[in-house]
Design a protein around this motif. Structure first.
Motif, PDB file in Angstrom:
ATOM      1  N   UNK A  44     -11.498  46.632  28.101  1.00  0.00           N
ATOM      2  CA  UNK A  44      -9.443  48.608  28.302  1.00  0.00           C
ATOM      3  C   UNK A  44     -10.575  48.888  26.507  1.00  0.00           C
ATOM      4  N   UNK A  45      -9.804  48.263  25.624  1.00  0.00           N
ATOM      5  CA  UNK A  45      -8.979  49.071  24.549  1.00  0.00           C
ATOM      6  C   UNK A  45     -10.357  49.192  23.583  1.00  0.00           C
ATOM      7  N   UNK A  46     -11.415  48.687  23.467  1.00  0.00           N
ATOM      8  CA  UNK A  46     -12.755  49.249  22.794  1.00  0.00           C
ATOM      9  C   UNK A  46     -13.093  50.003  23.956  1.00  0.00           C
ATOM     10  N   UNK A  47     -13.669  50.491  25.284  1.00  0.00           N
ATOM     11  CA  UNK A  47     -13.708  51.947  25.526  1.00  0.00           C
ATOM     12  C   UNK A  47     -12.472  52.585  25.417  1.00  0.00           C
ATOM     13  N   UNK A  48     -11.308  53.030  25.128  1.00  0.00           N
ATOM     14  CA  UNK A  48     -11.338  53.905  24.993  1.00  0.00           C
ATOM     15  C   UNK A  48     -10.729  53.927  23.900  1.00  0.00           C
ATOM     16  N   UNK A  49     -11.062  53.417  22.637  1.00  0.00           N
ATOM     17  CA  UNK A  49     -11.203  53.972  21.053  1.00  0.00           C
ATOM     18  C   UNK A  49     -12.730  54.450  21.239  1.00  0.00           C
ATOM     19  N   UNK A  52     -12.249  57.955  22.289  1.00  0.00           N
ATOM     20  CA  UNK A  52     -11.517  58.541  21.802  1.00  0.00           C
ATOM     21  C   UNK A  52     -11.998  59.732  20.806  1.00  0.00           C
ATOM     22  N   UNK A  53     -13.107  58.393  20.296  1.00  0.00           N
ATOM     23  CA  UNK A  53     -14.023  59.254  19.141  1.00  0.00           C
ATOM     24  C   UNK A  53     -15.042  60.074  20.446  1.00  0.00           C
ATOM     25  N   UNK A  54     -15.259  59.860  21.196  1.00  0.00           N
ATOM     26  CA  UNK A  54     -15.819  60.733  22.338  1.00  0.00           C
ATOM     27  C   UNK A  54     -14.922  62.316  22.398  1.00  0.00           C
ATOM     28  N   UNK A  55     -13.978  62.348  22.511  1.00  0.00           N
ATOM     29  CA  UNK A  55     -12.924  63.214  22.327  1.00  0.00           C
ATOM     30  C   UNK A  55     -13.360  64.085  24.195  1.00  0.00           C
ATOM     31  N   UNK A  56     -12.280  65.072  23.772  1.00  0.00           N
ATOM     32  CA  UNK A  56     -13.023  65.869  24.849  1.00  0.00           C
ATOM     33  C   UNK A  56     -13.833  66.522  25.211  1.00  0.00           C
ATOM     34  N   UNK A  57     -14.856  67.426  24.339  1.00  0.00           N
ATOM     35  CA  UNK A  57     -15.773  67.410  24.447  1.00  0.00           C
ATOM     36  C   UNK A  57     -17.011  66.409  24.752  1.00  0.00           C
ATOM     37  N   UNK A  99      -7.236  56.139  32.805  1.00  0.00           N
ATOM     38  CA  UNK A  99      -7.706  56.622  32.478  1.00  0.00           C
ATOM     39  C   UNK A  99      -7.551  56.618  31.317  1.00  0.00           C
ATOM     40  N   UNK A 100      -8.835  57.796  30.921  1.00  0.00           N
ATOM     41  CA  UNK A 100      -9.139  57.295  28.790  1.00  0.00           C
ATOM     42  C   UNK A 100      -8.989  58.215  28.318  1.00  0.00           C
ATOM     43  N   UNK A 133      -4.157  55.670  28.566  1.00  0.00           N
ATOM     44  CA  UNK A 133      -4.183  54.130  29.151  1.00  0.00           C
ATOM     45  C   UNK A 133      -3.425  52.614  28.726  1.00  0.00           C
ATOM     46  N   UNK A 134      -2.876  53.720  27.645  1.00  0.00           N
ATOM     47  CA  UNK A 134      -1.735  52.621  26.695  1.00  0.00           C
ATOM     48  C   UNK A 134      -0.614  52.943  27.527  1.00  0.00           C
ATOM     49  N   UNK A 135      -0.803  53.161  28.591  1.00  0.00           N
ATOM     50  CA  UNK A 135       0.183  53.153  29.883  1.00  0.00           C
ATOM     51  C   UNK A 135      -0.174  54.016  31.537  1.00  0.00           C
ATOM     52  N   UNK A 136      -1.588  54.449  31.578  1.00  0.00           N
ATOM     53  CA  UNK A 136      -1.926  55.148  32.564  1.00  0.00           C
ATOM     54  C   UNK A 136      -2.380  53.827  33.249  1.00  0.00           C
ATOM     55  N   UNK A 137      -2.716  53.079  33.547  1.00  0.00           N
ATOM     56  CA  UNK A 137      -3.705  51.849  34.055  1.00  0.00           C
ATOM     57  C   UNK A 137      -2.803  50.944  35.668  1.00  0.00           C
ATOM     58  N   UNK A 138      -3.583  50.124  36.124  1.00  0.00           N
ATOM     59  CA  UNK A 138      -3.628  48.728  37.457  1.00  0.00           C
ATOM     60  C   UNK A 138      -4.653  48.354  36.709  1.00  0.00           C
ATOM     61  N   UNK A 139      -4.647  46.833  38.107  1.00  0.00           N
ATOM     62  CA  UNK A 139      -5.270  45.778  37.921  1.00  0.00           C
ATOM     63  C   UNK A 139      -6.247  45.846  39.276  1.00  0.00           C
TER      64      UNK A 139
END
Ligand code: CO
Length: 151
Positions: free
Chosen positions: A78-83, A86-91, A134-135, A140-146
């Protein structure tokens, strides 16, 4: 006739043991203008060959202000995908292009919009810990589930 009915019931029961019905392999989840999904856990039968997720944004804010996606991956990723998201950004849709760690992902949607994604469960394990999240803008810090496959 009684024996015939019993046979039919037996055959139907046998079939259900082998392959889960399609509606058992589909889930609908929602999100609004807050950083949360309508459910904190999704459990589906491991007998589902394919899973379909319908994702509805029930809020009012546009995607640019409060966009959400639904991404599935191993919890450990999760965290690596989020990181990388973030680098990919909105575009880049807040996901690294061709990210092999992503099992499934919807488009980003805004208020009043709906999207869906289907994915094969081949390669997934009932013993693995999966999360949906949600990335968009580190939601995803708070918007996530199992996410769990039973059986
Ligand atoms: Co979000």
């Amino acid at each position: 006739m009684k024996n015939f009915s019993s046979l039919v019931i037996f055959l139907i029961a046998s079939m259900s043991l082998q392959t889960a019905a399609a509606d058992e392999c589909a889930v609908t989840i929602e999100a609004g203008d807050a950083l949360s999904y309508s459910m904190s856990a999704i459990e589906l039968p491991s007998s589902c060959a394919t899973i379909s997720v319908t994702f509805n944004h029930t809020g009012n804010l546009p995607a640019a202000a409060m966009g959400h996606n639904w991404v599935l991956a191993k919890t450990a990723d999760l965290q690596a995908i989020q990181n990388d998201g973030n680098a990919a950004g909105a575009a880049g849709g807040y996901l690294k292009a061709g990210d092999a760690r992503v099992i499934a992902a919807t488009d980003i949607i805004g208020g009043g919009e709906s999207t869906s994604v289907s994915f094969a469960t081949a390669g997934l394990s009932a013993a693995e810990d999966y999360s949906f999240f949600c990335t968009v803008m580190s939601h995803s810090v708070v918007m996530k589930g199992v996410f769990t496959l039973n059986g």
